[in-house]
Design a protein around this motif. Sequence first.
Motif, PDB file in Angstrom:
ATOM      1  N   ASP A 142       0.809  -1.226   0.000  1.00 56.23           N
ATOM      2  CA  ASP A 142       0.000   0.000   0.000  1.00 56.23           C
ATOM      3  C   ASP A 142       0.844   1.279   0.000  1.00 56.23           C
ATOM      4  N   ILE A 143       2.149   1.164  -0.280  1.00 61.44           N
ATOM      5  CA  ILE A 143       3.020   2.348  -0.209  1.00 61.44           C
ATOM      6  C   ILE A 143       2.712   3.315  -1.355  1.00 61.44           C
ATOM      7  N   GLU A 144       2.749   4.618  -1.022  1.00 60.18           N
ATOM      8  CA  GLU A 144       2.560   5.646  -2.046  1.00 60.18           C
ATOM      9  C   GLU A 144       3.807   5.696  -2.928  1.00 60.18           C
ATOM     10  N   ALA A 145       3.628   6.054  -4.198  1.00 57.39           N
ATOM     11  CA  ALA A 145       4.758   6.109  -5.134  1.00 57.39           C
ATOM     12  C   ALA A 145       5.849   7.059  -4.619  1.00 57.39           C
ATOM     13  N   GLU A 146       5.409   8.198  -4.088  1.00 60.59           N
ATOM     14  CA  GLU A 146       6.366   9.193  -3.605  1.00 60.59           C
ATOM     15  C   GLU A 146       7.238   8.648  -2.473  1.00 60.59           C
ATOM     16  N   GLU A 147       6.587   7.951  -1.550  1.00 61.02           N
ATOM     17  CA  GLU A 147       7.296   7.374  -0.415  1.00 61.02           C
ATOM     18  C   GLU A 147       8.249   6.269  -0.887  1.00 61.02           C
ATOM     19  N   THR A 164      13.502   8.672  -9.612  1.00 58.87           N
ATOM     20  CA  THR A 164      12.230   8.779 -10.328  1.00 58.87           C
ATOM     21  C   THR A 164      12.422   8.495 -11.814  1.00 58.87           C
TER      22      THR A 164
END
Length: 174
Positions: A142-147, A164
Amino acid sequence: MAPRYTLARRLALVLLKDAKVKKPPVPIEELAMLLKAKIRYEPFAGQLYGMVHRNSNGTAVIGVNSMDAPNRQRFTIAHEIGHLLLHKNDDLHVDERSPIGLRNDRSSLAVDEKEIEANQFAAELIMPAEFLDKDIRRLPDDIEAEEAVTRLARKYQVSEQAMTIRLSALKLLA
Ligand SMILES: [Zn+2]
């Protein structure tokens, strides 16, 4: 001549294998030493990222801008190693910053073929696809892409911007 992406990738993989690098962060200074390249950190006062000079006896000197952030310095060293391995006819290569406003990290990737090749090599060397593939699978679902980018950049000791770009190129960024 089109940039030799496959060659850049292959040379990076061979170097990682020779140095028995198995996980990040890639020990970039050790890799330079393995290639008989001496690293010198100099305050270039913002004029350039770095340079590489090949000596006639098979050794080389890589100059790195000591005023750059450590992550940027790692990328510079990897990039200069790329010139050493890919552009054997060049005794001296200087990587200058472009005039203000014309360059950000993304556009700096595309100056000419040698630069593209050296950048490709650097990305393959300090952010190997095989390592990233493994590390991405270890991240929480469930990790956000940014994190995810933040964590991986820290682990590989590269800028978040470089990570990135690399993840997008590898199509690993959801
Ligand atoms: Zn260059």
